[in-house]
Design a protein around this motif. Sequence first.
Motif, PDB file in Angstrom:
ATOM      1  N   SER A   1       0.774  -1.093   0.197  1.00 31.79           N
ATOM      2  CA  SER A   1      -0.257   0.080   0.021  1.00 31.79           C
ATOM      3  C   SER A   1       1.074   1.268  -0.182  1.00 31.79           C
ATOM      4  CB  SER A   1      -0.838  -0.008   1.100  1.00 31.79           C
ATOM      5  OG  SER A   1      -0.008   0.304   2.329  1.00 31.79           O
ATOM      6  N   ILE A   2       0.155   2.262  -0.319  1.00 28.01           N
ATOM      7  CA  ILE A   2       0.977   3.471  -0.255  1.00 28.01           C
ATOM      8  C   ILE A   2       1.330   3.942   1.084  1.00 28.01           C
ATOM      9  CG2 ILE A   2       0.826   6.157  -0.899  1.00 28.01           C
ATOM     10  CD1 ILE A   2      -0.558   5.332  -3.496  1.00 28.01           C
ATOM     11  N   MET A   3       0.419   3.743   1.977  1.00 24.71           N
ATOM     12  CA  MET A   3       0.761   3.796   3.537  1.00 24.71           C
ATOM     13  C   MET A   3       1.828   3.278   3.892  1.00 24.71           C
ATOM     14  SD  MET A   3      -1.801   2.927   6.640  1.00 24.71           S
ATOM     15  CE  MET A   3      -2.768   4.282   6.539  1.00 24.71           C
ATOM     16  N   ARG A   4       1.959   2.043   3.525  1.00 24.54           N
ATOM     17  CA  ARG A   4       3.191   1.054   4.018  1.00 24.54           C
ATOM     18  C   ARG A   4       4.296   1.698   3.162  1.00 24.54           C
ATOM     19  NH1 ARG A   4       4.018  -4.106   6.422  1.00 24.54           N
ATOM     20  NH2 ARG A   4       6.188  -4.440   6.473  1.00 24.54           N
ATOM     21  N   ALA A   5       4.406   1.831   2.059  1.00 26.12           N
ATOM     22  CA  ALA A   5       5.681   2.361   1.256  1.00 26.12           C
ATOM     23  C   ALA A   5       6.084   3.812   1.947  1.00 26.12           C
ATOM     24  CB  ALA A   5       5.076   2.758  -0.228  1.00 26.12           C
ATOM     25  N   ALA A   6       5.133   4.613   2.239  1.00 29.81           N
ATOM     26  CA  ALA A   6       5.569   6.032   3.094  1.00 29.81           C
ATOM     27  C   ALA A   6       6.336   5.677   4.135  1.00 29.81           C
ATOM     28  CB  ALA A   6       4.260   6.994   3.200  1.00 29.81           C
ATOM     29  N   MET A   7       5.735   4.594   5.053  1.00 30.88           N
ATOM     30  CA  MET A   7       6.311   4.289   6.352  1.00 30.88           C
ATOM     31  C   MET A   7       7.496   3.794   6.105  1.00 30.88           C
ATOM     32  SD  MET A   7       5.361   4.653   9.461  1.00 30.88           S
ATOM     33  CE  MET A   7       6.752   4.603  10.412  1.00 30.88           C
ATOM     34  N   GLU A   8       7.678   3.085   4.981  1.00 31.71           N
ATOM     35  CA  GLU A   8       9.209   2.171   5.151  1.00 31.71           C
ATOM     36  C   GLU A   8      10.108   3.309   4.494  1.00 31.71           C
ATOM     37  OE1 GLU A   8       8.911  -1.041   2.216  1.00 31.71           O
ATOM     38  OE2 GLU A   8       7.933  -2.183   3.765  1.00 31.71           O
ATOM     39  N   ALA A   9       9.893   4.516   4.007  1.00 33.05           N
ATOM     40  CA  ALA A   9      10.531   5.568   3.608  1.00 33.05           C
ATOM     41  C   ALA A   9      10.626   6.634   4.743  1.00 33.05           C
ATOM     42  CB  ALA A   9      10.073   6.216   2.469  1.00 33.05           C
ATOM     43  N   GLY A  10      10.051   6.259   5.970  1.00 33.75           N
ATOM     44  CA  GLY A  10       9.896   6.822   7.115  1.00 33.75           C
ATOM     45  C   GLY A  10       8.850   8.039   7.436  1.00 33.75           C
ATOM     46  N   THR A  11       7.897   8.130   6.370  1.00 28.11           N
ATOM     47  CA  THR A  11       6.691   9.145   6.523  1.00 28.11           C
ATOM     48  C   THR A  11       5.525   8.453   7.095  1.00 28.11           C
ATOM     49  OG1 THR A  11       7.571  10.078   4.543  1.00 28.11           O
ATOM     50  CG2 THR A  11       5.282  10.616   5.006  1.00 28.11           C
ATOM     51  N   LYS A  12       5.240   8.877   8.285  1.00 33.30           N
ATOM     52  CA  LYS A  12       3.985   8.193   9.124  1.00 33.30           C
ATOM     53  C   LYS A  12       2.707   8.975   8.673  1.00 33.30           C
ATOM     54  CE  LYS A  12       5.488   7.264  13.367  1.00 33.30           C
ATOM     55  NZ  LYS A  12       5.632   7.727  15.000  1.00 33.30           N
ATOM     56  N   ILE A  13       1.861   8.509   7.440  1.00 32.33           N
ATOM     57  CA  ILE A  13       0.598   9.031   7.158  1.00 32.33           C
ATOM     58  C   ILE A  13      -0.326   9.058   8.423  1.00 32.33           C
ATOM     59  CG2 ILE A  13      -1.053   8.921   5.383  1.00 32.33           C
ATOM     60  CD1 ILE A  13       0.985   8.090   3.523  1.00 32.33           C
ATOM     61  N   PRO A  14      -0.952   9.890   8.761  1.00 36.58           N
ATOM     62  CA  PRO A  14      -2.017  10.059   9.672  1.00 36.58           C
ATOM     63  C   PRO A  14      -3.272   8.616   9.516  1.00 36.58           C
ATOM     64  CG  PRO A  14      -1.905  12.013   9.283  1.00 36.58           C
ATOM     65  CD  PRO A  14      -1.126  11.400   8.348  1.00 36.58           C
ATOM     66  N   LYS A  15      -3.307   7.906  10.606  1.00 33.33           N
ATOM     67  CA  LYS A  15      -4.335   6.735  10.329  1.00 33.33           C
ATOM     68  C   LYS A  15      -4.849   6.315  11.841  1.00 33.33           C
ATOM     69  CE  LYS A  15      -0.582   3.135  11.072  1.00 33.33           C
ATOM     70  NZ  LYS A  15      -1.436   2.826  12.379  1.00 33.33           N
ATOM     71  N   LEU A  16      -6.079   5.627  11.646  1.00 35.42           N
ATOM     72  CA  LEU A  16      -6.641   5.252  12.617  1.00 35.42           C
ATOM     73  C   LEU A  16      -7.120   3.614  12.501  1.00 35.42           C
ATOM     74  CD1 LEU A  16      -8.555   8.033  14.132  1.00 35.42           C
ATOM     75  CD2 LEU A  16      -7.130   7.012  15.213  1.00 35.42           C
ATOM     76  N   CYS A  17      -7.800   3.291  11.617  1.00 30.34           N
ATOM     77  CA  CYS A  17      -8.356   2.022  11.339  1.00 30.34           C
ATOM     78  C   CYS A  17      -7.084   1.181  10.870  1.00 30.34           C
ATOM     79  CB  CYS A  17      -9.498   1.978  10.497  1.00 30.34           C
ATOM     80  SG  CYS A  17      -9.320   2.285   8.664  1.00 30.34           S
ATOM     81  N   ALA A  18      -6.091   1.788  10.373  1.00 33.50           N
ATOM     82  CA  ALA A  18      -5.079   0.555   9.506  1.00 33.50           C
ATOM     83  C   ALA A  18      -3.980   0.255  10.643  1.00 33.50           C
ATOM     84  CB  ALA A  18      -4.560   1.422   8.623  1.00 33.50           C
ATOM     85  N   THR A  19      -3.612  -0.831  10.669  1.00 32.20           N
ATOM     86  CA  THR A  19      -2.757  -1.502  11.558  1.00 32.20           C
ATOM     87  C   THR A  19      -2.208  -2.700  10.914  1.00 32.20           C
ATOM     88  OG1 THR A  19      -1.900  -2.301  13.667  1.00 32.20           O
ATOM     89  CG2 THR A  19      -4.209  -2.974  12.926  1.00 32.20           C
TER      90      THR A  19
END
Lengths: 957, 70
Positions: A36-54
């Motif tokens: 997911s783009i969320m995970r890709a961002a996190m792997e690059a160190g960017t925390k996209i705000p989220k609540l229902c995802a884990t």
Amino acid sequence: MSLIEETDFGTPRSKSETMVTLTIDGQSVTVPEGTSIMRAAMEAGTKIPKLCATDMVDAFGSCRLCLIEIEGRAGTPASCTTPAMDGLVVHTQTERLKKLRKGVMELYISDHPLDCLTCAANGDCELQDMAGAVGLRDVRYGYQGENHVFAEAKGEANAAWMPKDESNPYFTYDPSKCIVCSRCVRACEEVQGTFALTISGRGFDSRVSPSMSESFLGSECVSCGACVQACPTATLTEKSVIEIGQPEHSVVTTCAYCGVGCAFKAEMRGEEVVRMVPYKDGKANRGHSCVKGRFAWGYTTHKERILKPMIRETIAEPWREVSWGEAFGFAAGKLKSIQAKYGRDAIGGITSSRCTNEETYLVQKLVRAGFGNNNVDTCARVCHSPTGYGLATTFGTSAGTQDFDSVEHTDVAMIIGANPASAHPVFASRLKKRLRQGAKLIVIDPRRTEMVDAPHVKALHLPLLPGTNVAVLTAIAHVIVTEGLANEAFVRERCDWSEFEDWAAFVSQPKNSPEATAIMTGVDPKDLREAARLYATGGNGAIYYGLGVTEHSQGSTTVIAIANLAMATGNIGRPGVGVNPLRGQNNVQGSCDMGSFPHELPGYRHISGDAVRESFEALWQVKLNPEPGLRIPNMFDAAIDGSFKGLYVQGEDILQSDPNTSHVVAALSAMECVIVHDLFLNETANYAHVFLPGSTFLEKDGTFTNAERRIQRVRKVMSPRNGLADWEVTIGLGKAMGFDMNYAHPSEIMDEIAALTPTFAGVSFAKLDELGSVQWPCNDKAPEGTPVMHIAGFVRGKGKFVVTEYVATDERTAPRFPLLLTTGRILSQYNVGAQTRRTENVVWHDEDRLEIHPHDAEQRGVRDGDWVRLKSRAGETTLRAEITDRVAPGVVYTTFHHPDTQANVITTEYSDWATNCPEYKVTAVQVSPSNGPSDWQKAYDAQARQSRRIAHVEAAE
Amino acid sequence: MSADRLIYMANQIGKFFQSQGHDKAVAGIAEHIRKFWDPRMRKGIFAHLDAGGAGLDPNVREAIETLKKA
């Protein structure tokens, strides 16, 4: 030390090997396709705000907080549900996104209590974090509107408000704090596979609902804790956190319950455990847990723990508390005088499958080198010793062939004589996950276990009569061979062909067909044929088995029959297949590896081998006895016979766990010195002369080896309340006997094991700290361990087929004992219950019950919940009946978790032909209505009370 | 140790090897007893053999005889 914060990537890892590259906030990121783009961002160190995802569950896309903008695309898609693709240019922070997110958070907070300062999740709340992350400063709607927060609104009861559910002993559910992100519901489905939770209602009425709006305790919830872990707010919170507060540091360690070997973070405040949280990087459990490991650790500080050494001359006397020095001196004096009087071989020791490898190794070293004999055995004798014999004979190693990850590649799982949903719950969850993806399941078990019929699981069940495993497995082999389904290419390449031919000729005999054996096994030949075809042709076939295989007169034969099936179908030597014994206790595998069996030194090498013995002699500087010693049942026989008089038992309750209690009582009573080294005054201690207090897994360093051969660290998080770690106790006892063992730390013991054992040559605490865990063999050939064994060929060379003739057990039904009793476990209790009975787990199971089929119950006038007398040729006890069709007519079932029932009063001394593993799983019994405890139970209780007295010394004047 | 128990255990081992034919069975039984029985158990079964060996199945008896000679 600090709190270990694991990164939450928001969505699960993609297993694709194709990589894609995209740009996120000007940074180029390469990730596997499907990320997911969320995970890709996190792997690059960017925390996209989220609540229902884990990242423990699949993306859901409901909270609308993780929105992003993609150049060239319209709208603001959710980053959790949008896959990364080559060339995308993504922005995670724009004016439009900021405004949207703030608006979303404002709505959430308008229906959420603002009691952050006194909230249990204060400091560990994702809602709080997100409010901070999006810069929420004001809630324009106010808090007085329709809400779930306040019990009263405008002087009237608020119908939308629900009180806290505190029914579960370990966590609370506070609906007023729920944001309906559904993470708990999805964790229950996707991770645990129980489907106990759902969201009831729509829109504003949406609520998390256990079953049909029941209490958590009243629902199907199995209290695994996955929902609590998934919850981003204080809605689902551990009661220990509510009581103590947030932890300040954490240490990764290994659960001390079953053989799955889950890795946990022990989250601490000082030396107090706040909670145990499954560790995502744990390779056995992958971040999941069950009710025992997650919650049932209260026994470690239970008031009944014995913290001071105690001695007494006879068991008629009360215990006398003494110093460690006096206890060691007393015990050593007794053992030495027994040896002087009755000979060197008159004493022995039992190592514990609950203690660490290092502690187990020291006990066998003390016996072999200090006592000067090989009378050492372990509780694996009474559970998985046939696995050792059977797999060593056929494959060449005494261990399972796979890692647990292997199940993700399995197409057909065959479970024989095991109920992982109760006894190995975290593995069961991993298996169920694979089954929901479409893998097939065959269950061979006398009972309709929780694995046969579970949400989204439907097994092909072969309900055999207890004691007929070999007949059933040989019949399966018959179908595979006679229908031409054997994998001859595999057999020709990997196995001894002429032995295969002998075996194939044997199994092909008409007497071994499903139709001919059905009269003995009770299994429908049509179902059996279907199961055989499915296993042989359904893709990757994996066998998982438990004590329903081993604890029989033909336990070893059954293990061999299983190995034959795997070889004949080529289901060995790659991920997804294999022969996998599910080990009972946390360190059964390890205790066997460490040379706990009387005939073999660490690494499964026979004591008669001169070269091996000499290597130990050189390092230990003592001559070793080349003859095998006594196994546990032989020790009992020898004790009654008068040639065995002294026993050191570390961490095993032989009186409760071994069969035919009266026989064990007679054996223990005949001994002159019984030393019990345990946490509690267990049942064996009623017949002991020395009590050495033990330490829990939280109080010492060491390693456990789980069912996958995985060696994992156990790390000390608090000082031993009894003063000494168990390895130090064994050293103390040895020293008092004049046998010095010098180690400053358990890592030095592991270094010695590695130096002496080729399969452990590459293992050290440093390597375990670096890699997290390794699976043996770990040596120069496999420096990072061996997840799957027998890949290119079998350890023994050619795989060995052995003919498995069915021999009916001598324990048979007869007019006086017309029913067959089989025994097992329940999820919330563990083994003899010494630990779990001293936790809140008793709310699920506070007594052993006898499962009986309605037909058998009716014949005997037994109603549900009635007290019944259960009588075998060995003894009798009473317990309450549970009427159920989980068991077939003619079969009854009970658990052995409670000493006041003592199911083992009933079980007999019949045992496996090869290893003397007791036949717990088949006992001919009669059941009749009863008014209360049997005479035996009354006498036992009186003796136990008498024996547990501790004399309190009066203070000196 | 009681002779009955030893005889029972020895015969039980014998039953597993039965289907492997006489030669393999005798060798297999002997090896199993040598590898897994503590000396006092072996002494016990030898004593029973000397006393006539009643109750031992033929292959088992032969295996114990070879073991005793070794």
